[in-house]
Design a protein around this motif. Structure first.
Motif, PDB file in Angstrom:
ATOM      1  N   VAL B  45      57.368  50.225  56.132  1.00 19.23           N
ATOM      2  CA  VAL B  45      58.480  49.395  55.639  1.00 19.23           C
ATOM      3  C   VAL B  45      59.127  50.051  54.425  1.00 19.23           C
ATOM      4  O   VAL B  45      60.357  50.164  54.340  1.00 19.23           O
ATOM      5  N   LEU B  46      58.311  50.515  53.478  1.00 21.60           N
ATOM      6  CA  LEU B  46      58.863  51.172  52.284  1.00 21.60           C
ATOM      7  C   LEU B  46      59.690  52.399  52.688  1.00 21.60           C
ATOM      8  O   LEU B  46      60.779  52.625  52.150  1.00 21.60           O
ATOM      9  N   ALA B  47      59.177  53.169  53.644  1.00 16.50           N
ATOM     10  CA  ALA B  47      59.905  54.368  54.071  1.00 16.50           C
ATOM     11  C   ALA B  47      61.206  54.000  54.779  1.00 16.50           C
ATOM     12  O   ALA B  47      62.226  54.682  54.619  1.00 16.50           O
ATOM     13  N   SER B  48      61.179  52.898  55.537  1.00 16.61           N
ATOM     14  CA  SER B  48      62.417  52.485  56.218  1.00 16.61           C
ATOM     15  C   SER B  48      63.476  52.069  55.192  1.00 16.61           C
ATOM     16  O   SER B  48      64.670  52.253  55.417  1.00 16.61           O
ATOM     17  N   LEU B  49      63.023  51.542  54.064  1.00 18.67           N
ATOM     18  CA  LEU B  49      63.972  51.162  53.010  1.00 18.67           C
ATOM     19  C   LEU B  49      64.625  52.403  52.391  1.00 18.67           C
ATOM     20  O   LEU B  49      65.780  52.355  51.969  1.00 18.67           O
ATOM     21  N   VAL B  50      63.876  53.507  52.345  1.00 19.29           N
ATOM     22  CA  VAL B  50      64.470  54.759  51.851  1.00 19.29           C
ATOM     23  C   VAL B  50      65.639  55.154  52.751  1.00 19.29           C
ATOM     24  O   VAL B  50      66.759  55.373  52.282  1.00 19.29           O
ATOM     25  N   SER B  51      65.367  55.219  54.056  1.00 18.48           N
ATOM     26  CA  SER B  51      66.414  55.655  54.988  1.00 18.48           C
ATOM     27  C   SER B  51      67.603  54.695  54.961  1.00 18.48           C
ATOM     28  O   SER B  51      68.750  55.130  54.918  1.00 18.48           O
ATOM     29  N   SER B  52      67.295  53.390  54.987  1.00 14.82           N
ATOM     30  CA  SER B  52      68.389  52.404  54.989  1.00 14.82           C
ATOM     31  C   SER B  52      69.250  52.548  53.743  1.00 14.82           C
ATOM     32  O   SER B  52      70.480  52.492  53.819  1.00 14.82           O
ATOM     33  N   SER B  53      68.595  52.759  52.601  1.00 12.89           N
ATOM     34  CA  SER B  53      69.369  52.843  51.355  1.00 12.89           C
ATOM     35  C   SER B  53      70.155  54.151  51.279  1.00 12.89           C
ATOM     36  O   SER B  53      71.244  54.184  50.708  1.00 12.89           O
ATOM     37  N   VAL B  55      71.458  55.715  53.914  1.00  9.04           N
ATOM     38  CA  VAL B  55      72.614  55.502  54.799  1.00  9.04           C
ATOM     39  C   VAL B  55      73.648  54.617  54.100  1.00  9.04           C
ATOM     40  O   VAL B  55      74.844  54.904  54.104  1.00  9.04           O
ATOM     41  N   ALA B  57      74.035  54.138  50.846  1.00  9.79           N
ATOM     42  CA  ALA B  57      74.638  54.836  49.706  1.00  9.79           C
ATOM     43  C   ALA B  57      75.663  55.865  50.181  1.00  9.79           C
ATOM     44  O   ALA B  57      76.700  56.050  49.551  1.00  9.79           O
ATOM     45  N   VAL B  69      73.493  62.098  47.446  1.00  8.10           N
ATOM     46  CA  VAL B  69      72.386  61.151  47.638  1.00  8.10           C
ATOM     47  C   VAL B  69      71.183  61.875  48.230  1.00  8.10           C
ATOM     48  O   VAL B  69      70.036  61.667  47.810  1.00  8.10           O
ATOM     49  N   ALA B  72      69.461  63.894  45.601  1.00  5.99           N
ATOM     50  CA  ALA B  72      68.685  62.994  44.726  1.00  5.99           C
ATOM     51  C   ALA B  72      67.369  62.603  45.388  1.00  5.99           C
ATOM     52  O   ALA B  72      66.303  62.617  44.758  1.00  5.99           O
ATOM     53  N   VAL B  73      67.439  62.273  46.670  1.00  6.29           N
ATOM     54  CA  VAL B  73      66.256  61.810  47.392  1.00  6.29           C
ATOM     55  C   VAL B  73      65.239  62.944  47.568  1.00  6.29           C
ATOM     56  O   VAL B  73      64.027  62.741  47.388  1.00  6.29           O
TER      57      VAL B  73
END
Lengths: 240, 108
Positions: B45-53, B55, B57, B69, B72-73
């Motif tokens: 879930v945490l990793a999916s939030l990275v990808s979602s954010s 996209v 951003a 972005v 930065a990541v």
């Protein structure tokens, strides 16, 4: 002298929790400010924004609910949208169950109030699963109460000061970087890394809403965990 | 008034989600396999939030843009992987993304 040294070296759980949460403050403040600025563009008043920050403790869902109400949606339906976005917290709660199991009843009712992305990552990375119940409780409360206070202050500041905040602040960079800072330490074994990779891929490869993405990612990650062998820290695996 | 009601209902429902998962799973002794599953689910879930954010951003009207972005990541990910403190990861990741956006704007 040895005792003094030991005291310095072995910080109390409260202090460790507060220090861990303090590391997160540089992300929470701009995030709260951005959330406050966005809420100020809706019909939400400063007191309601504060109430939401204090009670809901979940910015994206608070903003979504506010936008829904402004679009004419009934309060119950807007709340349902917010709760749907927050369904991922159930995954964190379940993952923390072992740590809550040994806690007194009051803590099992109060503690879950603060289960969010940041608090889960802080706990999973900052304190061992086998830590005594009181140590976990003190660490957790110190960490989440600090984050809670900073979040509230930032959201209200964003609502009140939105027009005079500098537009050069790169808010769009803060959110992904913060989630990287949360996710990477949590993926500290090969199977956890595989689960995280699948979760990240799901979010990139699908067009379903973010709330659903998190649940699909959870299902896939959970499946990886269930078929994997017991977690071995990456360092141990690499040392072989 | 509707806004306040929506916030209160959302807070109540969200607390229910948080508390129910803790209470249901804390009442019983879960098989180790299932506990492992939950931990892996949370990491996913945490990793999916990275990808979602990322996209999100990349789509935003902000000055950075998707390449910045991503810089930065990547910088933040490398630092976090090396065990650098979270505050430094945040600071250096955002600074790297900001610098990449600045350079990109100057070149483009």
């Amino acid at each position: 002298m040895d005792t003094t040294t030991d005291r310095r070296r072995i910080a109390s759980p409260r202090r460790r929790g507060a220090l861990a949460a303090a590391q997160m403050v540089p992300a929470v403040v701009p995030l709260g400010l951005a959330m406050g600025v966005a809420l100020a563009e809706t019909s939400v008043s400063a007191p309601v924004a504060w109430a939401g920050a204090a009670l809901l403790l979940a910015g994206a869902s608070q903003l979504a609910a506010a936008a829904q109400v402004d679009d004419g949606t009934a309060a119950l339906a807007a709340a349902a949208v917010a709760v749907t976005i927050n369904l991922r917290f159930a995954v964190y709660g379940a993952a923390l169950a072992g740590r809550f199991r040994r806690q007194p009843t009051w803590f099992r009712w109060v503690g879950p109030t603060f289960v969010v992305d940041q608090s889960y990552a802080l706990v999973s990375d900052g304190i061992g699963e086998d830590a005594p119940a009181a140590v976990f409780r003190r660490f957790y409360l110190a960490a989440v109460l600090l984050l809670w206070g900073v979040w509230q202050a930032s959201v209200v500041a964003g609502v009140l000061l939105g027009p005079i905040l500098p537009s050069a602040v790169p808010f769009e960079l803060v959110v992904p970087v913060m989630f990287v800072a949360l996710a990477v330490p949590s993926a500290n074994s090969r199977s956890l890394l595989l689960a995280a990779t699948l979760g990240a891929a799901v979010a990139l490869c699908t067009t379903v809403p973010p709330a659903a993405v998190a649940l699909v990612a959870a299902a896939l990650g959970g499946a990886v965990g269930m078929i994997s062998r017991p977690v071995q820290p990456m360092a141990e695996v690499d040392a072989r | 008034m509707t806004q306040l009601l929506a916030v209160l209902l959302a807070a109540l429902g969200t607390y229910g989600v948080r508390a129910a998962s803790v209470h249901v799973t804390a009442r019983v002794d879960l098989p180790p396999r299932l506990e492992r599953g939950f931990r892996h689910a949370a990491a996913a879930v945490l990793a999916s939030l990275v990808s979602s954010s990322v996209v999100e951003a990349g789509r935003s009207d902000g000055s950075a843009g998707l390449p910045a972005v991503l810089v930065a990541v990547v910088v933040a990910g490398l630092l976090a992987r090396r065990g650098v403190g979270m505050a430094w990861v945040l600071l250096l990741g955002v600074t790297a993304g900001w610098a990449a956006g600045f350079v990109g704007a100057a070149l483009g």
